[in-house]
Design a protein around this motif. Structure first.
Motif, PDB file in Angstrom:
ATOM      1  N   PHE A 130       0.821  -1.211   0.000  1.00 56.08           N
ATOM      2  CA  PHE A 130       0.000   0.000   0.000  1.00 56.08           C
ATOM      3  C   PHE A 130       0.856   1.263   0.000  1.00 56.08           C
ATOM      4  N   GLY A 131       1.838   1.324   0.890  1.00 54.59           N
ATOM      5  CA  GLY A 131       2.595   2.559   1.072  1.00 54.59           C
ATOM      6  C   GLY A 131       3.854   2.681   0.250  1.00 54.59           C
ATOM      7  N   GLY A 132       4.315   1.563  -0.332  1.00 58.97           N
ATOM      8  CA  GLY A 132       5.581   1.616  -1.054  1.00 58.97           C
ATOM      9  C   GLY A 132       5.531   2.450  -2.309  1.00 58.97           C
ATOM     10  N   SER A 133       4.351   2.547  -2.928  1.00 65.19           N
ATOM     11  CA  SER A 133       4.223   3.314  -4.173  1.00 65.19           C
ATOM     12  C   SER A 133       3.774   4.748  -3.932  1.00 65.19           C
ATOM     13  N   ARG A 134       3.637   5.147  -2.664  1.00 64.09           N
ATOM     14  CA  ARG A 134       3.190   6.495  -2.341  1.00 64.09           C
ATOM     15  C   ARG A 134       4.312   7.299  -1.714  1.00 64.09           C
ATOM     16  N   THR A 135       4.262   8.595  -1.926  1.00 64.46           N
ATOM     17  CA  THR A 135       5.253   9.455  -1.291  1.00 64.46           C
ATOM     18  C   THR A 135       5.089   9.425   0.219  1.00 64.46           C
ATOM     19  N   SER A 136       3.858   9.474   0.697  1.00 62.95           N
ATOM     20  CA  SER A 136       3.577   9.436   2.124  1.00 62.95           C
ATOM     21  C   SER A 136       2.118   9.059   2.318  1.00 62.95           C
ATOM     22  N   PHE A 137       1.768   8.723   3.550  1.00 63.83           N
ATOM     23  CA  PHE A 137       0.402   8.352   3.863  1.00 63.83           C
ATOM     24  C   PHE A 137       0.155   8.545   5.352  1.00 63.83           C
ATOM     25  N   GLU A 138      -1.087   8.388   5.762  1.00 66.20           N
ATOM     26  CA  GLU A 138      -1.470   8.490   7.164  1.00 66.20           C
ATOM     27  C   GLU A 138      -2.110   7.189   7.614  1.00 66.20           C
ATOM     28  N   ALA A 139      -2.167   6.994   8.938  1.00 66.51           N
ATOM     29  CA  ALA A 139      -2.762   5.776   9.482  1.00 66.51           C
ATOM     30  C   ALA A 139      -4.222   5.656   9.055  1.00 66.51           C
ATOM     31  N   ALA A 140      -4.920   6.781   8.935  1.00 63.02           N
ATOM     32  CA  ALA A 140      -6.333   6.744   8.547  1.00 63.02           C
ATOM     33  C   ALA A 140      -6.523   6.180   7.140  1.00 63.02           C
ATOM     34  N   ASP A 141      -5.495   6.312   6.280  1.00 65.62           N
ATOM     35  CA  ASP A 141      -5.608   5.784   4.917  1.00 65.62           C
ATOM     36  C   ASP A 141      -5.684   4.265   4.892  1.00 65.62           C
ATOM     37  N   LEU A 142      -5.204   3.613   5.956  1.00 67.95           N
ATOM     38  CA  LEU A 142      -5.183   2.156   5.994  1.00 67.95           C
ATOM     39  C   LEU A 142      -6.543   1.568   6.316  1.00 67.95           C
ATOM     40  N   VAL A 143      -7.441   2.368   6.908  1.00 68.54           N
ATOM     41  CA  VAL A 143      -8.721   1.843   7.374  1.00 68.54           C
ATOM     42  C   VAL A 143      -9.532   1.274   6.223  1.00 68.54           C
ATOM     43  N   ALA A 144      -9.734   2.068   5.174  1.00 67.54           N
ATOM     44  CA  ALA A 144     -10.544   1.609   4.038  1.00 67.54           C
ATOM     45  C   ALA A 144      -9.766   0.652   3.148  1.00 67.54           C
ATOM     46  N   THR A 145      -8.475   0.931   2.910  1.00 68.31           N
ATOM     47  CA  THR A 145      -7.707   0.137   1.958  1.00 68.31           C
ATOM     48  C   THR A 145      -7.454  -1.281   2.461  1.00 68.31           C
ATOM     49  N   LEU A 146      -7.020  -1.417   3.726  1.00 69.53           N
ATOM     50  CA  LEU A 146      -6.719  -2.733   4.286  1.00 69.53           C
ATOM     51  C   LEU A 146      -7.877  -3.301   5.088  1.00 69.53           C
ATOM     52  N   LEU A 200      -9.300  -2.317   7.928  1.00 68.25           N
ATOM     53  CA  LEU A 200      -8.968  -2.399   9.342  1.00 68.25           C
ATOM     54  C   LEU A 200      -9.823  -1.421  10.133  1.00 68.25           C
ATOM     55  N   SER A 201      -9.991  -1.702  11.401  1.00 69.16           N
ATOM     56  CA  SER A 201     -10.615  -0.719  12.280  1.00 69.16           C
ATOM     57  C   SER A 201      -9.597   0.369  12.580  1.00 69.16           C
ATOM     58  N   PRO A 202     -10.028   1.574  12.978  1.00 65.37           N
ATOM     59  CA  PRO A 202      -9.064   2.636  13.314  1.00 65.37           C
ATOM     60  C   PRO A 202      -8.053   2.193  14.366  1.00 65.37           C
ATOM     61  N   ARG A 203      -8.516   1.413  15.349  1.00 66.59           N
ATOM     62  CA  ARG A 203      -7.594   0.937  16.384  1.00 66.59           C
ATOM     63  C   ARG A 203      -6.553  -0.002  15.795  1.00 66.59           C
ATOM     64  N   ASP A 204      -6.983  -0.974  14.959  1.00 68.73           N
ATOM     65  CA  ASP A 204      -6.034  -1.917  14.361  1.00 68.73           C
ATOM     66  C   ASP A 204      -5.061  -1.207  13.420  1.00 68.73           C
ATOM     67  N   ALA A 205      -5.551  -0.200  12.684  1.00 67.53           N
ATOM     68  CA  ALA A 205      -4.665   0.561  11.803  1.00 67.53           C
ATOM     69  C   ALA A 205      -3.596   1.285  12.613  1.00 67.53           C
ATOM     70  N   HIS A 206      -4.010   1.863  13.734  1.00 63.35           N
ATOM     71  CA  HIS A 206      -3.055   2.559  14.605  1.00 63.35           C
ATOM     72  C   HIS A 206      -2.030   1.577  15.167  1.00 63.35           C
ATOM     73  N   LEU A 207      -2.503   0.404  15.634  1.00 62.94           N
ATOM     74  CA  LEU A 207      -1.585  -0.587  16.193  1.00 62.94           C
ATOM     75  C   LEU A 207      -0.621  -1.107  15.126  1.00 62.94           C
ATOM     76  N   LEU A 208      -1.101  -1.270  13.883  1.00 63.74           N
ATOM     77  CA  LEU A 208      -0.226  -1.715  12.805  1.00 63.74           C
ATOM     78  C   LEU A 208       0.877  -0.700  12.539  1.00 63.74           C
ATOM     79  N   VAL A 209       0.531   0.583  12.518  1.00 63.85           N
ATOM     80  CA  VAL A 209       1.540   1.626  12.300  1.00 63.85           C
ATOM     81  C   VAL A 209       2.543   1.644  13.444  1.00 63.85           C
ATOM     82  N   VAL A 210       2.046   1.553  14.684  1.00 68.01           N
ATOM     83  CA  VAL A 210       2.948   1.544  15.837  1.00 68.01           C
ATOM     84  C   VAL A 210       3.901   0.359  15.750  1.00 68.01           C
ATOM     85  N   ASP A 211       3.365  -0.815  15.388  1.00 71.55           N
ATOM     86  CA  ASP A 211       4.197  -2.010  15.249  1.00 71.55           C
ATOM     87  C   ASP A 211       5.237  -1.830  14.154  1.00 71.55           C
TER      88      ASP A 211
END
Length: 490
Positions: free
Chosen positions: A96-112, A114-125
């Motif tokens: 998801f993020g390798g082809s983008r210049t930058s992204f936010e945790a909120a962008d992962l919710v719809a694409t992957l 995920l719930s907002p909490r899981d997206a946040h935990l994935l970014v932290v991890d």
């Protein structure tokens, strides 16, 4: 804003995979030993004896050779599975993020999904493993979405042909100093236009097309929304600069893009209505203006498509490519960025998508001598993630090379990632030439028909002889999967 460290991914991937396998194997062995110890301990406890030793021995064996290793083994297996799941999440995150210049945790919710909490935990991890870092920059503006409106009036003499949906080219250099015709900007504005594509807005091309808005820019020009000053009809106009920085054959490619497939006249190939050059050497082509977005933009939002939607778009693309092949033309640059999803209302007034094939800049006649992906300078052109092996090697290509390219696009439609993805182009080329793509069903978040894996394996075969011989054969195989298997697979 968050960024991916692609150079970190391979080491992290190998480390997590090795640890997960080690934990599962070690945990499995500990579970077996613990089960054996529990059985022995229980037998010692229940066997009648006048001596207290068997009872004590049974308690010790049951606890220290049985229960403790059993619990530790279950915990190790669980941790190994957890790391395997984490590895899969990191793979999706990198795709998801390798082809983008930058992204936010909120962008992962719809694409992957995920719930907002899981997206946040994935970014932290990912941050804790050094895979993601925060550059501290502001959120970038949203990428422009091309708007193309289908033509309902007679076409200009060039007729219906192919056009480009590439990320258009960036204007620059002295060639953009001025534009002829009424409404041309004053000298100060014309000077600014050389450095700023936005400065072209409001100008008139050859006394015919008024440039209204900038749709996008790229390395060698730009795409604009424009209107015919006499009829008011709206078009998309792609420009190419006559600049010394361009390859000698860049203008030839641009002309070929505008004219090579002009006789096809297919609803899934975008129409080109005019091709011309201003007195200052600016080449441009006039195309349909459609409403929608590229497949690349769609996949960046949703991650992957359902099987049914990918099948419908794939059948439209096989029809377009079959029409091009019937005219003796090879596309040679199939990828999500060159597929446009045009929106239009159906009979019930609902918005539906229609796949439109873009960018015939690399089109070649099949009877050209030694048709290959190598330019006169010896450089391979195209996109390696969707390029068949024979083109990567500079060998002769035919319709089966387009079969491979479309197979790679279909693969990404249902998985969200190309068949071969890695942190460097060298690694992509190595995988492209030596390894088989993993089955799409192993990467898709939705179940897929078993026959779909077989279809893609055939389309993505390393040697052309193993692929579908023609695009109609590919279309028949794709259409034949639907009646029973697609319902079972969803």
């Amino acid at each position: 804003m968050l960024r991916i460290r692609l150079e970190r991914y391979q080491a992290l991937h190998d480390g997590l995979r090795w640890r997960s396998v080690t934990m599962v194997i070690g945990g499995g062995l500990a579970t077996v030993v613990g089960t054996f110890g529990l059985v022995v301990g229980i037998l010692l406890l229940v066997v009648p004896s006048d001596d207290a030793f068997p009872w004590r021995a049974g308690l010790v064996v049951g606890l220290f050779i049985g229960l403790f290793p059993f619990v530790a083994g279950i915990a190790l297996v669980w941790r190994g599975i957890e790391r395997r799941v984490r590895l899969g999440k990191f793979r999706e995150l990198v795709a998801f993020g390798g082809s983008r210049t930058s992204f936010e945790a909120a962008d992962l919710v719809a694409t992957l999904q995920l719930s907002p909490r899981d997206a946040h935990l994935l970014v932290v991890d990912a941050v804790s493993h050094g895979l993601v870092f925060d550059d501290g920059g502001p959120s970038p503006p949203a990428a422009p979405s091309f708007r193309f409106q289908p033509e309902t009036t007679p076409m200009l003499p060039l007729g219906r042909s192919v056009a480009s949906g590439h990320a258009p080219t960036q204007l620059g250099g002295a060639a953009a100093a001025s534009l002829p015709g009424p409404g041309a900007p004053p000298p100060a504005m014309r000077t600014a236009a050389a450095a700023s594509p936005e400065a072209w807005i409001g100008t008139v091309l050859n006394d015919t097309y008024i440039v209204d808005t900038l749709l996008g820019t790229g390395g060698m020009g730009a795409v604009y929304a424009a209107r015919n000053r006499r009829t008011g009809r709206r078009y998309a106009i792609k420009t190419l600069l006559h600049d010394a920085r361009l390859e000698p054959d860049a203008i030839k490619r641009f002309e070929r893009e505008a004219t090579a497939a002009s006789a096809i006249g297919h609803p899934n190939i975008i129409g080109v209505h005019d091709f011309n050059e201003t007195r200052d050497g600016v080449h441009y082509m006039v195309m349909d203006l459609l409403d929608g977005e590229t497949l690349e933009q769609r996949l960046s939002k949703v991650g992957a498509m359902s099987w049914r939607e990918a099948r419908a778009r794939g059948l439209e693309l096989t029809s377009a490519l079959a029409a091009a092949h019937a005219r003796g033309l090879l596309h040679r640059d199939l990828k999500p960025a060159n597929v446009f999803l045009a929106r239009s209302p159906d009979a019930a007034g609902r918005s539906v998508d229609r796949a439109v094939l873009l960018d015939f800049g690399l089109v070649k006649q099949m009877d050209d001598a030694n048709v290959s992906r190598i330019t006169a300078t010896g450089a391979a052109v195209g996109t390696p993630m969707y390029m068949p092996p024979e083109q990567a090697r500079g060998e002769q290509v035919d319709v089966r090379s387009d079969v491979y390219g479309l197979g790679a696009v279909l693969y990404e439609m249902v998985t969200g990632t190309p068949p071969f993805f890695d942190r460097t182009l060298a690694s992509v080329y190595a995988k492209l030439l030596t390894t088989q793509a993993p089955p799409a069903s192993s990467l898709s978040r939705r179940p897929l028909p078993p026959a779909f894996d077989h279809l893609l394996a055939c389309a993505l075969a390393k040697t052309p002889a193993e692929r579908f011989a023609t695009m109609p054969a590919f279309a028949r195989a794709l259409a034949s999967i639907e009646p029973t298997e697609s319902r079972a697979a969803g």
